[in-house]
Design an enzyme around this catalytic site. Structure first.
Site, PDB file in Angstrom:
ATOM      1  N   CYS A 197       0.830  -1.213   0.000  1.00 24.38           N
ATOM      2  CA  CYS A 197       0.000   0.000   0.000  1.00 24.38           C
ATOM      3  C   CYS A 197       0.861   1.260   0.000  1.00 24.38           C
ATOM      4  O   CYS A 197       0.614   2.209  -0.755  1.00 24.38           O
ATOM      5  CB  CYS A 197      -0.922  -0.014   1.208  1.00 24.38           C
ATOM      6  SG  CYS A 197      -0.090  -0.395   2.763  1.00 24.38           S
ATOM      7  N   HIS A 246      -2.389   5.602   6.381  1.00 29.34           N
ATOM      8  CA  HIS A 246      -1.005   6.064   6.526  1.00 29.34           C
ATOM      9  C   HIS A 246      -0.948   7.519   6.042  1.00 29.34           C
ATOM     10  O   HIS A 246      -1.762   7.946   5.221  1.00 29.34           O
ATOM     11  CB  HIS A 246      -0.052   5.294   5.607  1.00 29.34           C
ATOM     12  CG  HIS A 246      -0.037   3.817   5.782  1.00 29.34           C
ATOM     13  ND1 HIS A 246       0.387   3.185   6.922  1.00 29.34           N
ATOM     14  CD2 HIS A 246      -0.347   2.815   4.917  1.00 29.34           C
ATOM     15  CE1 HIS A 246       0.334   1.864   6.749  1.00 29.34           C
ATOM     16  NE2 HIS A 246      -0.118   1.623   5.541  1.00 29.34           N
TER      17      HIS A 246
HETATM   18  P1  NAD Z   1      -5.042 -10.930   6.328  1.00 27.92           P
HETATM   19  O1  NAD Z   1      -4.396 -11.616   7.467  1.00 27.92           O
HETATM   20  O2  NAD Z   1      -6.136  -9.937   6.573  1.00 27.92           O
HETATM   21  O3  NAD Z   1      -5.625 -12.003   5.296  1.00 27.92           O
HETATM   22  C1  NAD Z   1      -4.958 -13.171   4.925  1.00 27.92           C
HETATM   23  C2  NAD Z   1      -5.976 -14.295   4.813  1.00 27.92           C
HETATM   24  O4  NAD Z   1      -5.332 -15.466   4.280  1.00 27.92           O
HETATM   25  C3  NAD Z   1      -6.569 -14.700   6.171  1.00 27.92           C
HETATM   26  O5  NAD Z   1      -7.968 -14.794   6.028  1.00 27.92           O
HETATM   27  C4  NAD Z   1      -5.915 -16.068   6.461  1.00 27.92           C
HETATM   28  O6  NAD Z   1      -6.765 -16.901   7.211  1.00 27.92           O
HETATM   29  C5  NAD Z   1      -5.749 -16.600   5.043  1.00 27.92           C
HETATM   30  N1  NAD Z   1      -4.714 -17.642   4.902  1.00 27.92           N
HETATM   31  C6  NAD Z   1      -3.611 -17.862   5.672  1.00 27.92           C
HETATM   32  N2  NAD Z   1      -2.903 -18.911   5.177  1.00 27.92           N
HETATM   33  C7  NAD Z   1      -3.584 -19.360   4.087  1.00 27.92           C
HETATM   34  C8  NAD Z   1      -3.350 -20.401   3.156  1.00 27.92           C
HETATM   35  N3  NAD Z   1      -2.281 -21.192   3.241  1.00 27.92           N
HETATM   36  N4  NAD Z   1      -4.243 -20.591   2.142  1.00 27.92           N
HETATM   37  C9  NAD Z   1      -5.330 -19.794   2.021  1.00 27.92           C
HETATM   38  N5  NAD Z   1      -5.609 -18.765   2.892  1.00 27.92           N
HETATM   39  C10 NAD Z   1      -4.737 -18.568   3.906  1.00 27.92           C
HETATM   40  O7  NAD Z   1      -3.850 -10.274   5.482  1.00 27.92           O
HETATM   41  P2  NAD Z   1      -3.940  -9.012   4.511  1.00 27.92           P
HETATM   42  O8  NAD Z   1      -3.788  -7.775   5.318  1.00 27.92           O
HETATM   43  O9  NAD Z   1      -5.112  -9.143   3.601  1.00 27.92           O
HETATM   44  O10 NAD Z   1      -2.549  -9.196   3.729  1.00 27.92           O
HETATM   45  C11 NAD Z   1      -2.437 -10.052   2.617  1.00 27.92           C
HETATM   46  C12 NAD Z   1      -1.269  -9.586   1.766  1.00 27.92           C
HETATM   47  O11 NAD Z   1      -1.554  -8.254   1.312  1.00 27.92           O
HETATM   48  C13 NAD Z   1       0.079  -9.505   2.499  1.00 27.92           C
HETATM   49  O12 NAD Z   1       1.107  -9.773   1.573  1.00 27.92           O
HETATM   50  C14 NAD Z   1       0.137  -8.044   2.916  1.00 27.92           C
HETATM   51  O13 NAD Z   1       1.450  -7.582   3.134  1.00 27.92           O
HETATM   52  C15 NAD Z   1      -0.483  -7.379   1.711  1.00 27.92           C
HETATM   53  N6  NAD Z   1      -1.056  -6.047   1.960  1.00 27.92           N
HETATM   54  C16 NAD Z   1      -1.739  -5.778   3.106  1.00 27.92           C
HETATM   55  C17 NAD Z   1      -2.244  -4.486   3.312  1.00 27.92           C
HETATM   56  C18 NAD Z   1      -2.971  -4.124   4.565  1.00 27.92           C
HETATM   57  O14 NAD Z   1      -2.926  -2.969   4.963  1.00 27.92           O
HETATM   58  N7  NAD Z   1      -3.649  -5.019   5.222  1.00 27.92           N
HETATM   59  C19 NAD Z   1      -2.065  -3.508   2.337  1.00 27.92           C
HETATM   60  C20 NAD Z   1      -1.411  -3.838   1.146  1.00 27.92           C
HETATM   61  C21 NAD Z   1      -0.905  -5.112   0.973  1.00 27.92           C
END
Ligand code: NAD
Length: 334
Positions: free
Chosen positions: A138, A217
């Site tokens: 992000c 942010h």
């Molecule tokens: P999150 O924890 O909200 O969601 C991840 C989901 O994946 C959860 O529901 C978890 O149960 C599931 N999961 C875990 N292991 C799994 C597997 N082996 N198979 C299938 N599902 C599985 O995380 P998020 O915040 O959505 O982040 C996901 C990605 O996006 C990361 O790389 C993060 O760095 C990136 N990201 C996050 C944000 C943010 O602010 N949250 C912003 C930009 C990018």
């Protein structure tokens, strides 16, 4: 129609699934969940896939399951991996490469997971026909959008402080906190090198702190340009670029809280702000130096980038056409 599935239905995954389901040139095959909870009930509407052997656990709780995650991947042309940091690389090796499907990863993965690190308006063409693409984080997306739009004016150096939200609203395990935390503790932070995975020649150094807020942010940006520039030129370059908006304090936009409230009132689903918001009053120019502040809605700004990455990887549209189609489907301001 490209068949797309979303592996990992958390903060980013559920938003990406919504966005894919709105595209006319894509079909959403389904989404995955690993635990049978309230969010799995919500995921049923998209077609729910679960780890092999766990189907019964979900069905015993009244949650209907279409099949295993492997089935979902096999039925797809492309998987958007939205699992937590590090899991995407494992999924690449154990699932996507084995089953021969393309995949998009998120910014928590290392750049090496993919052939290209992607921000649509900066390097759409690099992702054309690629098998593995990483949509950057992000913060990196936010910086690449505004810095990329100002690059034609000649940026000599960019120096940025990132004031980061401590956790997403749902993450009760990370709070409560009452501190300002240098994060990472050492400077410079990793964000500068990450921006350079997209804007390769930019001289950029970043520092970051975490503060007790969950909603956005804020970046303070200081630029040294090659030559003197006018404030009006900075404003018009920002205004003309996609997915960047300017707001002014005399119209009541004085903080990240006002922004989130406004976009909730407008009826954006979950109050999502896909655009990078530049506080117009903060844009100032002193000779060759340029200053501005921008806000990034961490849960939302990467969502349109995932949609455009799908189009690029199947060469379905050129950059402008894809950005316009995605933006219309999500109601993004132009
Ligand atoms: P999150 O924890 O909200 O969601 C991840 C989901 O994946 C959860 O529901 C978890 O149960 C599931 N999961 C875990 N292991 C799994 C597997 N082996 N198979 C299938 N599902 C599985 O995380 P998020 O915040 O959505 O982040 C996901 C990605 O996006 C990361 O790389 C993060 O760095 C990136 N990201 C996050 C944000 C943010 O602010 N949250 C912003 C930009 C990018």
């Amino acid at each position: 129609m490209v068949k797309v599935s979303v592996n990992g239905f958390g903060t980013i995954g559920k938003r990406v699934a919504d966005a894919i389901s709105k595209q006319r040139d894509m079909t959403l095959v389904g989404v995955s969940k690993t635990t049978p909870d309230y969010f799995s009930r919500m995921a049923q509407e998209f077609g729910l896939y679960v780890p092999r052997g766990k189907e019964r656990e979900f069905e015993d709780r009244g949650i209907s399951v279409e099949g295993s995650i492997e089935d979902m991947v096999e039925n797809s042309d492309l998987v958007i991996d939205c699992t937590p940091e590090g899991q995407g690389m494992r999924n690449k090796e154990e699932l996507y490469e084995k089953l021969g499907v393309k995949a998009i990863f998120q910014g928590g993965e290392k750049a090496e997971v993919a052939q290209v690190s992607f921000v649509a308006q900066c390097n759409y063409e690099e992702a054309i026909d690629k098998d593995f693409v990483r949509v950057v984080s992000c913060n990196t997306t936010g910086l690449a959008r505004t810095l990329g739009s100002l690059q034609p004016l000649g940026i000599k150096k960019a120096r940025v402080t990132l004031i980061r939200r401590a956790a997403d609203p749902k993450e009760h395990r990370k709070g409560p906190i009452n501190a300002i935390v240098p994060d990472p503790p050492r400077t410079p932070s990793h964000h500068g090198p990450d921006v350079r995975t997209v804007l390769k020649d930019l001289d950029i150094v970043t520092m970051a702190v975490k503060v007790p807020t969950t909603i956005m942010h804020l970046h303070t940006v200081m630029l040294e340009m090659n030559e003197e520039v006018k404030r009006d030129d900075i404003i018009s370059h920002l205004e003309d670029a996609p997915r960047i908006i300017l707001v002014s304090s005399d119209m009541g936009m004085k903080s990240t809280a006002s922004l989130i409230e406004y976009f909730r009132d407008l009826g954006r689903k979950r109050g999502d702000i896909y655009e990078i918001v530049v506080f117009e009053d903060s844009v100032s120019v002193e000779g060759r130096e340029v200053y501005y502040m921008q806000a990034v809605h961490q849960e939302a700004d990467v969502v349109p980038e995932n949609v455009d990455a799908v189009r690029a990887m199947f060469d379905l549209a050129d950059k402008d056409e894809s950005i316009e189609t995605t933006d219309k489907s999500l109601g993004i301001w132009r």
